[in-house]
Design a protein around this motif. Structure first.
Motif, mmCIF file in Angstrom:
data_model
loop_
_atom_site.group_PDB
_atom_site.id
_atom_site.type_symbol
_atom_site.label_atom_id
_atom_site.label_comp_id
_atom_site.label_asym_id
_atom_site.label_seq_id
_atom_site.Cartn_x
_atom_site.Cartn_y
_atom_site.Cartn_z
ATOM 1 N N ALA A 119 55.293 41.379 36.868
ATOM 2 C CA ALA A 119 56.450 42.192 37.276
ATOM 3 C C ALA A 119 57.325 41.346 38.419
ATOM 4 C CB ALA A 119 55.896 43.591 38.033
ATOM 5 N N PHE A 122 59.329 38.656 36.597
ATOM 6 C CA PHE A 122 60.480 39.186 36.065
ATOM 7 C C PHE A 122 61.588 39.533 37.326
ATOM 8 C CE2 PHE A 122 63.162 42.722 34.901
ATOM 9 C CZ PHE A 122 63.387 42.647 33.683
ATOM 10 N N SER A 127 67.308 41.273 37.389
ATOM 11 C CA SER A 127 67.022 42.710 38.033
ATOM 12 C C SER A 127 66.982 43.611 36.924
ATOM 13 C CB SER A 127 67.957 42.876 39.237
ATOM 14 O OG SER A 127 69.330 42.808 38.603
ATOM 15 N N SER A 128 66.518 44.737 36.998
ATOM 16 C CA SER A 128 66.617 45.916 36.203
ATOM 17 C C SER A 128 66.632 47.078 37.066
ATOM 18 C CB SER A 128 65.482 45.868 35.276
ATOM 19 O OG SER A 128 65.294 47.197 34.702
ATOM 20 N N LEU A 131 62.758 48.336 37.027
ATOM 21 C CA LEU A 131 61.640 47.502 37.066
ATOM 22 C C LEU A 131 60.499 48.185 38.179
ATOM 23 C CD1 LEU A 131 60.162 44.995 36.467
ATOM 24 C CD2 LEU A 131 60.976 44.113 38.540
ATOM 25 N N SER A 134 59.119 51.275 36.448
ATOM 26 C CA SER A 134 58.272 50.991 35.336
ATOM 27 C C SER A 134 56.986 50.589 35.912
ATOM 28 C CB SER A 134 58.552 49.716 34.456
ATOM 29 O OG SER A 134 59.871 50.153 33.904
ATOM 30 N N ILE A 193 58.119 53.023 28.399
ATOM 31 C CA ILE A 193 57.669 52.411 29.530
ATOM 32 C C ILE A 193 55.838 52.105 29.433
ATOM 33 C CG2 ILE A 193 56.872 52.304 31.981
ATOM 34 C CD1 ILE A 193 59.940 53.599 32.324
ATOM 35 N N MET A 198 58.166 48.119 26.862
ATOM 36 C CA MET A 198 58.640 47.832 28.295
ATOM 37 C C MET A 198 59.852 47.146 28.235
ATOM 38 S SD MET A 198 58.000 48.294 31.366
ATOM 39 C CE MET A 198 56.266 48.242 31.988
ATOM 40 N N ASN A 199 59.948 46.074 27.401
ATOM 41 C CA ASN A 199 61.291 45.464 27.458
ATOM 42 C C ASN A 199 62.515 45.996 27.279
ATOM 43 O OD1 ASN A 199 59.717 43.010 28.203
ATOM 44 N ND2 ASN A 199 59.702 42.126 26.004
ATOM 45 N N LEU A 202 63.363 47.776 30.038
ATOM 46 C CA LEU A 202 64.026 46.998 31.269
ATOM 47 C C LEU A 202 65.475 46.538 30.956
ATOM 48 C CD1 LEU A 202 60.971 45.079 32.346
ATOM 49 C CD2 LEU A 202 61.620 46.925 33.473
#
Ligand SMILES: [Zn+2]
Length: 239
Positions: A119, A122, A127-128, A131, A134, A193, A198-199, A202
């Protein structure tokens, strides 16, 4: 006394004695370890910069009776971007703070270490809006609190799921309604999630369902922390 070496993420630190600090590390193999960084507050040593919260380091430790001592520290990944962006910095600090609060000392948690380092990595790269949320959901899930998303917590109905109850850890149907309203899209994002997509989660942009998932994550994390602290029975003043 013996010396050991491990990868670690710095979760925080507090003053110790005249010139030292105790650094709280989440190590890859030994779990959360508290170790003294000697003289760190007296000199303007570069070791201090390497031991900032969130730092991903390779550390040599010397075992002691109560606390271990830090011998050497090497940065594995400088998180320059993360540290220069206020919003990402805030998210990263919230992550290490939550991990610090829920992790007992000296209990190996290699999965948590992996989730945390990923995390932070990443967050340093991009940025997301999802994030932090999640991360919190994964954290809760790793601790055995995976929310029930496919059927109503009360009556096992699989249709018309439109409420989410943080305390009960799952969705409710329209008839049992408990907690806060949740959209179908937000439930779907939660499934992504927690279900290995997950990707995709995100990569989502800001939207109302994303906002719902975020708000619920904060609430769920807070409820989880409360339960965890109660179960530990004591409040650690150094958290
Ligand atoms: Zn129901």
């Amino acid at each position: 006394m013996s010396v050991y070496r491990d990868a670690a993420v710095v979760l925080g630190s507090y003053k110790f004695g005249e010139a030292d600090r105790v650094v709280v590390l989440l190590t890859q193999n030994y779990g959360k370890v508290r170790a003294v960084a000697k003289g760190i507050r007296k000199t303007k040593s570069s070791i201090g910069a390497r031991l900032e919260p969130m730092s991903h380091v390779d550390v040599s430790l010397r075992t002691g009776r109560d606390l271990d001592t830090i011998d050497q520290v090497r940065l594995i990944e400088p998180l320059q971007v993360l540290r220069s962006d206020f919003d990402r910095l805030r998210q990263g600090l919230s992550m290490v703070e939550a991990v610090n609060k829920i992790t007992p000392d000296r209990e190996p948690v290699p999965h948590l270490f992996e989730v945390l380092t990923r995390a932070l990595h990443f967050l340093n790269q991009q940025s997301s809006p999802l994030l932090l949320a999640s991360f919190f959901w994964r954290l809760i899930s790793l601790e055995g609190g995976t929310p029930q998303l496919d059927e109503c917590v009360d009556c096992n109905e699989r249709e018309n799921l439109c409420y989410f109850d943080v305390q009960q850890g799952g969705v409710h149907c329209g008839a049992c309604r408990s907690g806060v309203p949740i959209s179908e899209s937000a439930i779907e994002i939660l499934r992504w999630i927690l279900g290995g997509r997950m990707n995709e989660a995100l990569a989502l942009e800001e939207s109302i369902p994303v906002h719902e998932v975020n708000r619920l994550a904060m609430e769920a994390m807070e409820a989880h922390l409360e339960r965890r602290l109660k179960s530990l029975g004591v409040f650690d003043r150094h958290l």
